[in-house]
Design a protein around this motif. Structure first.
Motif, mmCIF file in Angstrom:
data_model
loop_
_atom_site.group_PDB
_atom_site.id
_atom_site.type_symbol
_atom_site.label_atom_id
_atom_site.label_comp_id
_atom_site.label_asym_id
_atom_site.label_seq_id
_atom_site.Cartn_x
_atom_site.Cartn_y
_atom_site.Cartn_z
ATOM 1 N N UNK A 30 93.220 27.518 55.980
ATOM 2 C CA UNK A 30 93.681 26.149 56.210
ATOM 3 C C UNK A 30 94.313 25.970 57.576
ATOM 4 N N UNK A 31 95.078 26.958 58.013
ATOM 5 C CA UNK A 31 95.694 26.882 59.346
ATOM 6 C C UNK A 31 94.635 26.909 60.438
ATOM 7 N N UNK A 32 93.606 27.703 60.243
ATOM 8 C CA UNK A 32 92.523 27.765 61.224
ATOM 9 C C UNK A 32 91.795 26.431 61.320
ATOM 10 N N UNK A 33 91.522 25.829 60.171
ATOM 11 C CA UNK A 33 90.859 24.525 60.175
ATOM 12 C C UNK A 33 91.756 23.472 60.813
ATOM 13 N N UNK A 34 93.054 23.541 60.570
ATOM 14 C CA UNK A 34 93.985 22.600 61.198
ATOM 15 C C UNK A 34 93.972 22.743 62.715
ATOM 16 N N UNK A 35 93.908 23.973 63.228
ATOM 17 C CA UNK A 35 93.822 24.174 64.679
ATOM 18 C C UNK A 35 92.547 23.555 65.244
ATOM 19 N N UNK A 36 91.441 23.720 64.531
ATOM 20 C CA UNK A 36 90.179 23.153 64.989
ATOM 21 C C UNK A 36 90.262 21.625 65.036
ATOM 22 N N UNK A 37 90.823 21.029 63.993
ATOM 23 C CA UNK A 37 90.930 19.567 63.929
ATOM 24 C C UNK A 37 91.867 19.036 65.003
ATOM 25 N N UNK A 51 100.540 14.848 83.940
ATOM 26 C CA UNK A 51 100.509 15.480 85.256
ATOM 27 C C UNK A 51 100.530 17.005 85.117
ATOM 28 N N UNK A 52 99.539 17.653 85.675
ATOM 29 C CA UNK A 52 99.488 19.112 85.688
ATOM 30 C C UNK A 52 98.876 19.741 84.449
ATOM 31 N N UNK A 53 98.499 18.934 83.451
ATOM 32 C CA UNK A 53 97.922 19.490 82.221
ATOM 33 C C UNK A 53 96.610 18.770 81.934
ATOM 34 N N UNK A 54 95.563 19.543 81.741
ATOM 35 C CA UNK A 54 94.267 18.994 81.358
ATOM 36 C C UNK A 54 94.179 19.030 79.833
ATOM 37 N N UNK A 55 94.344 17.876 79.188
ATOM 38 C CA UNK A 55 94.364 17.819 77.731
ATOM 39 C C UNK A 55 93.012 18.179 77.116
ATOM 40 N N UNK A 56 91.932 17.905 77.823
ATOM 41 C CA UNK A 56 90.624 18.308 77.314
ATOM 42 C C UNK A 56 90.539 19.826 77.193
ATOM 43 N N UNK A 57 91.030 20.514 78.205
ATOM 44 C CA UNK A 57 91.014 21.977 78.184
ATOM 45 C C UNK A 57 91.917 22.520 77.073
ATOM 46 N N UNK A 58 93.084 21.920 76.885
ATOM 47 C CA UNK A 58 93.990 22.338 75.808
ATOM 48 C C UNK A 58 93.306 22.157 74.454
ATOM 49 N N UNK A 59 92.612 21.039 74.277
ATOM 50 C CA UNK A 59 91.891 20.798 73.034
ATOM 51 C C UNK A 59 90.807 21.825 72.784
ATOM 52 N N UNK A 60 90.039 22.159 73.814
ATOM 53 C CA UNK A 60 88.982 23.160 73.653
ATOM 54 C C UNK A 60 89.553 24.554 73.373
ATOM 55 N N UNK A 61 90.670 24.878 73.996
ATOM 56 C CA UNK A 61 91.307 26.177 73.735
ATOM 57 C C UNK A 61 91.781 26.253 72.283
ATOM 58 N N UNK A 62 92.372 25.168 71.769
ATOM 59 C CA UNK A 62 92.800 25.152 70.370
ATOM 60 C C UNK A 62 91.612 25.271 69.421
ATOM 61 N N UNK A 63 90.504 24.599 69.741
ATOM 62 C CA UNK A 63 89.319 24.700 68.883
ATOM 63 C C UNK A 63 88.747 26.114 68.881
ATOM 64 N N UNK A 65 90.413 28.920 69.508
ATOM 65 C CA UNK A 65 91.357 29.772 68.778
ATOM 66 C C UNK A 65 91.211 29.559 67.274
ATOM 67 N N UNK A 66 91.007 28.317 66.845
ATOM 68 C CA UNK A 66 90.816 28.032 65.428
ATOM 69 C C UNK A 66 89.564 28.671 64.870
ATOM 70 N N UNK A 67 88.476 28.640 65.636
ATOM 71 C CA UNK A 67 87.231 29.262 65.182
ATOM 72 C C UNK A 67 87.386 30.774 65.075
ATOM 73 N N UNK A 68 88.029 31.384 66.063
ATOM 74 C CA UNK A 68 88.241 32.838 66.021
ATOM 75 C C UNK A 68 89.107 33.223 64.822
ATOM 76 N N UNK A 69 90.194 32.479 64.596
ATOM 77 C CA UNK A 69 91.060 32.767 63.450
ATOM 78 C C UNK A 69 90.354 32.514 62.121
ATOM 79 N N UNK A 70 89.478 31.512 62.077
ATOM 80 C CA UNK A 70 88.719 31.243 60.855
ATOM 81 C C UNK A 70 87.774 32.394 60.533
ATOM 82 N N UNK A 71 87.109 32.916 61.549
ATOM 83 C CA UNK A 71 86.206 34.061 61.336
ATOM 84 C C UNK A 71 86.982 35.277 60.853
#
Length: 109
Positions: A30-37, A51-63, A65-71
């Motif tokens: 469930x935590x892994x799926x929450x990270x993906x979402x 300023x200084x943070x690319x939110x798209x990149x943060x979102x992709x990194x969380x997704x 990490x969620x996939x790796x933790x789900x596996x």
């Protein structure tokens, strides 16, 4: 002097030491799926500039990490067949004979 009372030691059954239980596996999945979402929401739905943070990149990194933790969680939860054998021995007070009892559990818990 005062005597210090010691608590009885906690003895865990053989089957629970070092093996993940079903509830912890569900929480990890469930935590892994929450990270993906959360990562998908940040990457695709948030239209906000920081300023200084690319939110798209943060979102992709969380997704990712969620996939790796789900596996990893699925591999731990459903990895292999588990068999636990517990043997108990004792002496019957009435007859004086030694009694041995063996319990076997197959499959997941």
């Amino acid at each position: 002097m005062f005597r210090r009372r010691c608590a009885k030691p906690v003895i865990f059954p053989i089957s629970t030491v070092g093996t993940p239980n079903r509830r912890s596996s569900i929480v990890r999945i469930g935590s892994s799926i929450a990270l993906i979402v959360i990562g998908a929401i940040i990457a695709f739905a948030v239209d906000y500039q920081v300023a200084g943070i690319n939110l798209n990149l943060v979102g992709f990194i969380l997704m990712i990490a969620g996939v790796v933790l789900l596996i990893i969680s699925l591999a731990v939860a459903f990895g292999g067949r588990r068999t636990t054998t517990t043997t108990r021995s004792g002496i019957d007070p009435a007859s004086g004979e030694q009694i041995t009892r063996q319990d076997r559990r197959d499959g997941t818990y």
